[in-house]
Design a protein around this motif. Structure first.
Motif, PDB file in Angstrom:
ATOM      1  N   MET A  24      26.238 -35.399  24.621  1.00 43.29           N
ATOM      2  CA  MET A  24      25.884 -36.586  23.861  1.00 43.29           C
ATOM      3  C   MET A  24      26.282 -37.867  24.574  1.00 43.29           C
ATOM      4  SD  MET A  24      26.590 -35.460  19.937  1.00 43.29           S
ATOM      5  CE  MET A  24      25.842 -36.953  19.332  1.00 43.29           C
ATOM      6  N   THR A  25      26.959 -37.732  25.723  1.00 43.52           N
ATOM      7  CA  THR A  25      27.252 -38.921  26.514  1.00 43.52           C
ATOM      8  C   THR A  25      26.044 -39.352  27.319  1.00 43.52           C
ATOM      9  OG1 THR A  25      28.066 -37.604  28.373  1.00 43.52           O
ATOM     10  CG2 THR A  25      29.676 -38.265  26.710  1.00 43.52           C
ATOM     11  N   ASP A  26      25.002 -38.536  27.340  1.00 42.38           N
ATOM     12  CA  ASP A  26      23.784 -38.887  28.061  1.00 42.38           C
ATOM     13  C   ASP A  26      23.155 -40.106  27.403  1.00 42.38           C
ATOM     14  OD1 ASP A  26      21.359 -39.001  29.343  1.00 42.38           O
ATOM     15  OD2 ASP A  26      20.989 -36.837  29.248  1.00 42.38           O
ATOM     16  N   HIS A  27      22.910 -41.131  28.185  1.00 36.96           N
ATOM     17  CA  HIS A  27      22.396 -42.383  27.641  1.00 36.96           C
ATOM     18  C   HIS A  27      20.891 -42.324  27.375  1.00 36.96           C
ATOM     19  CE1 HIS A  27      25.994 -44.981  28.261  1.00 36.96           C
ATOM     20  NE2 HIS A  27      26.288 -43.984  29.081  1.00 36.96           N
ATOM     21  N   ARG A  28      20.242 -41.282  27.876  1.00 41.04           N
ATOM     22  CA  ARG A  28      18.798 -41.238  27.705  1.00 41.04           C
ATOM     23  C   ARG A  28      18.424 -40.935  26.262  1.00 41.04           C
ATOM     24  NH1 ARG A  28      17.641 -36.848  32.223  1.00 41.04           N
ATOM     25  NH2 ARG A  28      19.481 -36.043  31.160  1.00 41.04           N
ATOM     26  N   ARG A  29      17.417 -41.584  25.799  1.00 39.07           N
ATOM     27  CA  ARG A  29      16.997 -41.415  24.408  1.00 39.07           C
ATOM     28  C   ARG A  29      15.859 -40.409  24.340  1.00 39.07           C
ATOM     29  NH1 ARG A  29      13.374 -43.050  20.612  1.00 39.07           N
ATOM     30  NH2 ARG A  29      14.199 -43.627  18.545  1.00 39.07           N
ATOM     31  N   ASP A  30      16.070 -39.353  23.542  1.00 38.70           N
ATOM     32  CA  ASP A  30      15.009 -38.389  23.300  1.00 38.70           C
ATOM     33  C   ASP A  30      13.980 -39.024  22.380  1.00 38.70           C
ATOM     34  OD1 ASP A  30      13.649 -36.100  21.823  1.00 38.70           O
ATOM     35  OD2 ASP A  30      14.808 -34.996  23.324  1.00 38.70           O
ATOM     36  N   THR A  31      12.720 -38.727  22.627  1.00 39.02           N
ATOM     37  CA  THR A  31      11.662 -39.348  21.820  1.00 39.02           C
ATOM     38  C   THR A  31      11.720 -38.902  20.370  1.00 39.02           C
ATOM     39  OG1 THR A  31      10.137 -37.582  22.491  1.00 39.02           O
ATOM     40  CG2 THR A  31      10.116 -39.619  23.791  1.00 39.02           C
ATOM     41  N   THR A  32      12.395 -37.767  20.104  1.00 43.41           N
ATOM     42  CA  THR A  32      12.497 -37.291  18.723  1.00 43.41           C
ATOM     43  C   THR A  32      13.750 -37.804  18.021  1.00 43.41           C
ATOM     44  OG1 THR A  32      13.644 -35.268  19.399  1.00 43.41           O
ATOM     45  CG2 THR A  32      11.232 -35.186  19.323  1.00 43.41           C
ATOM     46  N   ASP A  33      14.580 -38.574  18.726  1.00 40.03           N
ATOM     47  CA  ASP A  33      15.808 -39.081  18.123  1.00 40.03           C
ATOM     48  C   ASP A  33      15.515 -39.987  16.939  1.00 40.03           C
ATOM     49  OD1 ASP A  33      17.404 -37.774  19.856  1.00 40.03           O
ATOM     50  OD2 ASP A  33      18.039 -39.538  21.005  1.00 40.03           O
ATOM     51  N   THR A  34      16.270 -39.781  15.855  1.00 36.65           N
ATOM     52  CA  THR A  34      16.255 -40.703  14.727  1.00 36.65           C
ATOM     53  C   THR A  34      17.298 -41.784  14.990  1.00 36.65           C
ATOM     54  OG1 THR A  34      17.970 -39.536  13.511  1.00 36.65           O
ATOM     55  CG2 THR A  34      15.693 -38.765  13.210  1.00 36.65           C
ATOM     56  N   PRO A  35      17.286 -42.870  14.221  1.00 39.15           N
ATOM     57  CA  PRO A  35      18.353 -43.866  14.390  1.00 39.15           C
ATOM     58  C   PRO A  35      19.748 -43.263  14.262  1.00 39.15           C
ATOM     59  CG  PRO A  35      16.569 -44.795  13.110  1.00 39.15           C
ATOM     60  CD  PRO A  35      16.237 -43.340  13.292  1.00 39.15           C
ATOM     61  N   LEU A  36      19.889 -42.259  13.368  1.00 40.39           N
ATOM     62  CA  LEU A  36      21.209 -41.667  13.223  1.00 40.39           C
ATOM     63  C   LEU A  36      21.565 -40.801  14.429  1.00 40.39           C
ATOM     64  CD1 LEU A  36      23.605 -41.570  11.160  1.00 40.39           C
ATOM     65  CD2 LEU A  36      22.848 -39.237  10.820  1.00 40.39           C
ATOM     66  N   ASP A  37      20.574 -40.147  15.051  1.00 40.12           N
ATOM     67  CA  ASP A  37      20.850 -39.401  16.272  1.00 40.12           C
ATOM     68  C   ASP A  37      21.432 -40.324  17.336  1.00 40.12           C
ATOM     69  OD1 ASP A  37      19.885 -36.958  15.306  1.00 40.12           O
ATOM     70  OD2 ASP A  37      17.822 -37.454  15.883  1.00 40.12           O
ATOM     71  N   GLU A  38      20.830 -41.499  17.475  1.00 36.83           N
ATOM     72  CA  GLU A  38      21.345 -42.464  18.440  1.00 36.83           C
ATOM     73  C   GLU A  38      22.762 -42.901  18.059  1.00 36.83           C
ATOM     74  OE1 GLU A  38      18.889 -45.698  19.846  1.00 36.83           O
ATOM     75  OE2 GLU A  38      17.140 -44.747  18.943  1.00 36.83           O
ATOM     76  N   ARG A  39      22.975 -43.112  16.791  1.00 31.95           N
ATOM     77  CA  ARG A  39      24.298 -43.534  16.331  1.00 31.95           C
ATOM     78  C   ARG A  39      25.326 -42.431  16.588  1.00 31.95           C
ATOM     79  NH1 ARG A  39      25.584 -45.990  10.294  1.00 31.95           N
ATOM     80  NH2 ARG A  39      27.811 -46.447  10.645  1.00 31.95           N
ATOM     81  N   ALA A  40      24.915 -41.177  16.375  1.00 32.89           N
ATOM     82  CA  ALA A  40      25.818 -40.060  16.631  1.00 32.89           C
ATOM     83  C   ALA A  40      26.178 -39.984  18.115  1.00 32.89           C
ATOM     84  CB  ALA A  40      25.173 -38.754  16.174  1.00 32.89           C
ATOM     85  N   ARG A  41      25.211 -40.180  18.983  1.00 32.15           N
ATOM     86  CA  ARG A  41      25.494 -40.188  20.425  1.00 32.15           C
ATOM     87  C   ARG A  41      26.491 -41.294  20.768  1.00 32.15           C
ATOM     88  NH1 ARG A  41      22.081 -37.137  23.536  1.00 32.15           N
ATOM     89  NH2 ARG A  41      20.194 -36.368  22.518  1.00 32.15           N
ATOM     90  N   ARG A  42      26.298 -42.454  20.197  1.00 33.43           N
ATOM     91  CA  ARG A  42      27.172 -43.574  20.489  1.00 33.43           C
ATOM     92  C   ARG A  42      28.581 -43.302  19.959  1.00 33.43           C
ATOM     93  NH1 ARG A  42      24.183 -46.940  18.391  1.00 33.43           N
ATOM     94  NH2 ARG A  42      25.319 -47.565  16.502  1.00 33.43           N
ATOM     95  N   TYR A  43      28.649 -42.693  18.773  1.00 31.70           N
ATOM     96  CA  TYR A  43      29.950 -42.338  18.197  1.00 31.70           C
ATOM     97  C   TYR A  43      30.692 -41.402  19.136  1.00 31.70           C
ATOM     98  CZ  TYR A  43      33.284 -39.944  15.106  1.00 31.70           C
ATOM     99  OH  TYR A  43      34.414 -39.385  14.559  1.00 31.70           O
ATOM    100  N   TYR A  44      30.021 -40.373  19.619  1.00 31.04           N
ATOM    101  CA  TYR A  44      30.686 -39.432  20.512  1.00 31.04           C
ATOM    102  C   TYR A  44      31.075 -40.109  21.824  1.00 31.04           C
ATOM    103  CZ  TYR A  44      31.982 -35.537  23.337  1.00 31.04           C
ATOM    104  OH  TYR A  44      32.708 -34.711  24.155  1.00 31.04           O
ATOM    105  N   ARG A  45      30.146 -40.856  22.378  1.00 26.68           N
ATOM    106  CA  ARG A  45      30.375 -41.456  23.691  1.00 26.68           C
ATOM    107  C   ARG A  45      31.506 -42.478  23.660  1.00 26.68           C
ATOM    108  NH1 ARG A  45      25.499 -42.975  24.361  1.00 26.68           N
ATOM    109  NH2 ARG A  45      25.722 -45.148  23.714  1.00 26.68           N
ATOM    110  N   GLU A  46      31.584 -43.283  22.601  1.00 29.90           N
ATOM    111  CA  GLU A  46      32.503 -44.414  22.589  1.00 29.90           C
ATOM    112  C   GLU A  46      33.793 -44.171  21.799  1.00 29.90           C
ATOM    113  OE1 GLU A  46      30.294 -47.738  21.162  1.00 29.90           O
ATOM    114  OE2 GLU A  46      28.792 -47.641  22.766  1.00 29.90           O
ATOM    115  N   HIS A  47      33.778 -43.227  20.854  1.00 28.18           N
ATOM    116  CA  HIS A  47      34.915 -43.147  19.934  1.00 28.18           C
ATOM    117  C   HIS A  47      35.521 -41.758  19.767  1.00 28.18           C
ATOM    118  CE1 HIS A  47      33.860 -47.216  18.791  1.00 28.18           C
ATOM    119  NE2 HIS A  47      32.653 -46.824  18.429  1.00 28.18           N
ATOM    120  N   ALA A  48      34.725 -40.702  19.858  1.00 24.71           N
ATOM    121  CA  ALA A  48      35.215 -39.381  19.471  1.00 24.71           C
ATOM    122  C   ALA A  48      36.391 -38.917  20.315  1.00 24.71           C
ATOM    123  CB  ALA A  48      34.084 -38.355  19.537  1.00 24.71           C
ATOM    124  N   GLY A  49      36.366 -39.186  21.624  1.00 22.81           N
ATOM    125  CA  GLY A  49      37.456 -38.728  22.479  1.00 22.81           C
ATOM    126  C   GLY A  49      38.791 -39.327  22.077  1.00 22.81           C
TER     127      GLY A  49
END
Length: 341
Positions: A24-49
């Motif tokens: 989920m640290t991959d910055h590329r956006r999947d075309t099927t991503d919902t806004p929450l999918d993007e938010r989840a990626r950002r949460y993992y990348r920036e905060h989860a660790g």
């Protein structure tokens, strides 16, 4: 790998399972991503660790730390993030409260815990990738997850532990800590001060360089594989201590064992048992300490226990503490890593 629920098209945070993994640290956006999918990626990348690192130090449990990361996400997914000026502070506040809630019930569990309690072990690959506050965090205790440090934290009150970790490990100021703990900054400063005194008294900081760690492990391993009680006793300091956590699930010495000679006799006695004849020692660093994973080749390489070796503070060049984690409930994550080898 933990699964965190996310929103689906209906906007329900539990309707879609998004995998909380390094992918989920991959910055590329999947075309099927919902806004929450993007938010989840950002949460993992920036905060989860960072939240995972905090929760592990608060709780001493990898599984519970992952649960805190997931529960924090669920709460984050239900709020509008745009008015929140400092998401990291908001999320650490949520995670801290979740940890404090869990510590209340954990205190009761520990009162009834069978034998010695030790935290779930981390091997170095885990520490580097998932359980560190981050390389930018330079506080004195920031990278410390040694077993002596974790046991010192365990002896603090929940509020002392939280104030100390937030300030001394995660570089948070006392005004913000006060908002986390719903206490005044002055009260939080005092909590952290008391905790710091206890930690420094209970967990003397003795760095182990790679060369010393390798030499200690090799001497330990040679004595154990030869069933040589005298050689093992010489590797251990006279005031050495052994702690073994079986959690009442498997056999383990039920209380701390003191004295190098007694520890050597007891450890070799276990190694000589018929059930131990398939044991093999795999070198590893456990919570930053030299040690090994003990697997049973007669049972398909099953992980039996982890062993961490701490250098002596009183006898340079010898082992001062042996930490053995045998509780199968606490070995699951490490065992999955062994299976993947």
């Amino acid at each position: 790998m933990t699964t965190i629920p996310g929103h689906g098209s209906g906007g329900n945070a539990r309707s879609v399972a998004a995998s909380l993994s390094p992918d989920m640290t991959d910055h590329r956006r999947d075309t099927t991503d919902t806004p929450l999918d993007e938010r989840a990626r950002r949460y993992y990348r920036e905060h989860a660790g960072r939240l995972r690192a905090l929760a592990y130090r608060m709780l001493g449990s990898r599984a519970e730390a992952e649960d805190v990361v997931q529960d924090t996400w669920l709460r984050w997914a239900e709020v509008d993030e745009h008015p929140i000026a400092h998401p990291a502070a908001y999320l650490s506040r949520v995670a801290t409260r979740l940890c404090l809630d869990r510590l209340g019930s954990a205190a009761t569990r520990h009162e009834h815990y069978v034998g010695v309690w030790l935290p779930e072990p981390l091997i170095d690959d885990d520490m580097a990738s998932q359980w560190s506050p981050g390389p930018e965090t330079q506080a004195e205790f920031a990278q410390d997850v040694s077993l002596a440090f974790m046991l010192a934290l365990e002896r603090l009150s929940p509020l002392e532990r939280a104030a100390f970790l937030l300030h001394d490990v995660f570089d948070m100021d006392f005004d913000e800590i006060g908002r986390h703990l719903e206490r005044s900054p002055a009260a939080c400063r005092q909590l952290a001060h008391r905790a710091r005194q206890h930690v420094k008294a209970d967990a003397p900081r003795r760095a182990v360089d790679d060369g010393e760690g390798q030499r200690l492990f090799e001497a330990f391993c040679a004595a154990v594989t030869r069933f040589d009680v005298d050689a093992l006793a010489r590797v251990l300091s006279e005031d050495a201590v052994m702690l073994a956590d079986g959690g009442g699930k498997v056999s383990a010495v039920p209380r701390p064992l003191h004295g190098g000679a007694l520890i050597a006799k007891t450890f070799i006695g276990f190694a000589r048992l018929p059930d131990s004849r398939g044991w093999r020692l795999i070198p590893a660093r456990i919570n930053g300490l030299p040690g090994c994973l003990v697997v049973d080749d007669l049972e398909g390489g099953r992980l039996v226990q982890t062993v961490a070796l701490a250098p002596s503070d009183t006898a340079p060049g010898r082992i001062g503490a042996v930490y053995i984690q045998r509780n199968p409930d606490k070995l699951g994550s490490v065992a999955r890593g062994v299976d993947a080898m």
